[in-house]
Design a protein around this motif. Structure first.
Motif, short mmCIF file in Angstrom:
data_model
loop_
_atom_site.label_atom_id
_atom_site.label_comp_id
_atom_site.label_asym_id
_atom_site.label_seq_id
_atom_site.Cartn_x
_atom_site.Cartn_y
_atom_site.Cartn_z
N VAL A 42 0.83 -1.20 0.00
CA VAL A 42 0.00 0.00 0.00
C VAL A 42 0.87 1.26 0.00
CG1 VAL A 42 -1.69 1.32 1.32
CG2 VAL A 42 -1.91 -1.17 1.13
N LYS A 43 0.53 2.19 -0.88
CA LYS A 43 1.22 3.48 -0.93
C LYS A 43 0.41 4.58 -0.26
CE LYS A 43 4.14 2.66 -4.98
NZ LYS A 43 4.61 3.20 -6.30
N GLY A 74 -10.38 2.21 1.66
CA GLY A 74 -9.91 2.13 0.29
C GLY A 74 -8.45 2.56 0.24
N ALA A 75 -7.67 1.93 -0.62
CA ALA A 75 -6.24 2.23 -0.68
C ALA A 75 -5.71 1.93 -2.07
CB ALA A 75 -5.47 1.43 0.38
N VAL A 76 -4.55 2.48 -2.37
CA VAL A 76 -3.89 2.23 -3.65
C VAL A 76 -2.44 1.81 -3.37
CG1 VAL A 76 -5.31 3.73 -5.09
CG2 VAL A 76 -3.36 4.69 -3.86
N GLY A 77 -1.91 0.96 -4.22
CA GLY A 77 -0.55 0.52 -4.02
C GLY A 77 -0.01 -0.23 -5.22
N THR A 100 -3.31 -0.62 6.48
CA THR A 100 -2.27 -1.64 6.46
C THR A 100 -1.15 -1.26 5.51
OG1 THR A 100 -1.93 -4.02 6.12
CG2 THR A 100 -3.45 -2.93 4.61
N THR A 101 0.01 -1.89 5.69
CA THR A 101 1.12 -1.68 4.77
C THR A 101 1.06 -2.62 3.58
OG1 THR A 101 2.56 -3.20 6.01
CG2 THR A 101 2.64 -0.86 6.62
N HIS A 102 0.45 -3.79 3.77
CA HIS A 102 0.34 -4.80 2.71
C HIS A 102 -1.00 -5.51 2.83
CE1 HIS A 102 4.69 -4.22 3.28
NE2 HIS A 102 4.83 -4.59 2.02
N SER A 103 -1.47 -6.00 1.69
CA SER A 103 -2.76 -6.69 1.71
C SER A 103 -2.84 -7.68 0.55
CB SER A 103 -3.91 -5.69 1.60
OG SER A 103 -5.16 -6.35 1.60
N VAL A 104 -3.44 -8.84 0.83
CA VAL A 104 -3.78 -9.80 -0.22
C VAL A 104 -5.26 -9.62 -0.56
CG1 VAL A 104 -4.28 -12.24 -0.62
CG2 VAL A 104 -2.04 -11.55 0.19
#
Length: 341
Positions: A42-43, A74-77, A100-104
């Motif tokens: 996630v950015k 909602g997030a973008v990465g 979160t920093t990362h997501s599946v």
């Protein structure tokens, strides 16, 4: 690739206004994508008022976040691992990845982004859910006509600022409501509103007087984002056949009360009859089939500056709880996002 990731969970359900104790920053093993899934670093993640409702365990239009689960967002990465042919490592994506920093996520639930078209964080604001909410409400329900008067609360936020700009482009007189002199100046000088009323320190009667001075011909459309004293000031000024679009009620999300909250329902119902009001609830999820149309219309306007947007960026995942609590108090200027990575 690092072996761990970080996320913020709902530690407990708030009683009234959220506090830091309601959130917990945790470390966990880096997830591995399964068949048809992608792993995203996630950015940017979005902070929005609706998240306060997800913290409560009560009836609503969506399920609450379970205690101990990652807060919703909602997030973008960037895709850093993929088990689906539609996504390659290095692609950019939008999804409900959370705090979160990362997501599946399942690839079918993720939208590919083109960073060459627009900065990816615009998918969280002007070209995402907030902008789409404003556009959907105005195109579906406002029945706006040139020469009418529109009032919108939270005028410098991503929903309110889009509402106002769309109305101005359609030839309406647009009056914003915002908290503080700086935001009111932003509404007029940056977003092009005709005027803006500062709600700070005003009860419903004072709001009615302030709005009346800016709306000498009454109010034809009220785009409701806030509730509270602003709503109390608007109601007596609504014209015959006025339209009220209910998008949010941020003044009441944490259980706050005011004289509008205890308004006589019989009086309001009679007023609605006499004025033949149209009161319409708005959820952008009812309009998702039109999202492509929204991007085709608004994307070029954002690119050429015809639609203006402002971002308020908090740095680091750990700042999200404090930034979110500030959002509920109106401390942000423009669309609030967290720069995660």
């Amino acid at each position: 690739m690092t072996e761990t990731m970080k996320h913020i969970t709902l530690a407990s359900r708030p009683t009234g206004f959220p506090t830091q104790d309601n959130f917990k920053l945790e470390e966990a093993p880096m997830p591995t994508p399964g068949e048809g899934e992608v792993l995203v670093a996630v950015k940017y993640m979005s902070l929005d008022p609706y998240m306060r409702g997800r913290m409560d365990d009560g009836p609503s239009y969506a399920a609450p976040v379970p205690v101990g689960a990652t807060m919703e967002a909602g997030a973008v990465g960037e895709v850093i691992a993929s088990n689906d042919p539609k996504f390659a490592v290095g692609d950019h994506a939008f999804g409900m990845f959370g705090w979160t920093t990362h997501s599946v996520a399942k690839a079918s639930m993720v939208r590919k982004m083109n960073p060459d078209t627009a900065p990816i964080q615009t998918a969280l604001g002007v070209l995402g859910m907030p902008g789409f909410t404003a556009w959907a409400g105005m195109t579906a329900y406002s029945k706006m006509k040139a020469g009418e008067t529109l009032v919108v609360g939270a005028a410098t936020g991503p929903v309110g600022s889009m509402v106002g700009q769309l109305a101005k482009q359609a030839g309406l007189r647009v009056i914003g409501v915002a908290g503080g002199e700086e935001k009111c100046k932003l509404a007029v000088e940056t977003f092009g509103f005709d005027a803006c009323v500062d709600h700070r320190g005003k009860d419903a009667r004072a709001m009615r007087d302030a709005l009346s001075a800016e709306c000498p011909d009454g109010i034809d459309i009220y785009f409701e984002n806030v509730g509270g004293a602003t709503l109390g000031g608007v109601i007596p000024l609504l014209n015959l056949h006025a339209r009220v679009i209910i998008c949010g009620m941020i003044a009441w999300y944490s259980g706050e009360s005011d004289e509008t909250g205890s308004m006589d329902l019989q009086k309001l119902w009679r007023y609605s009859l006499v004025k033949r009001l149209t009161i319409q609830g708005l959820l952008q999820t009812d309009h998702v089939a039109r999202f492509g149309e929204f991007l085709r219309e608004i994307g070029p306007k954002v690119a050429n500056g015809e639609i203006v947007h402002i971002e308020d960026v908090a740095e680091g995942l750990e700042t999200a709880p404090e930034a979110f609590m500030g959002l509920l108090k109106g401390r942000n200027m423009g669309k609030l996002v967290v720069k995660v990575g």
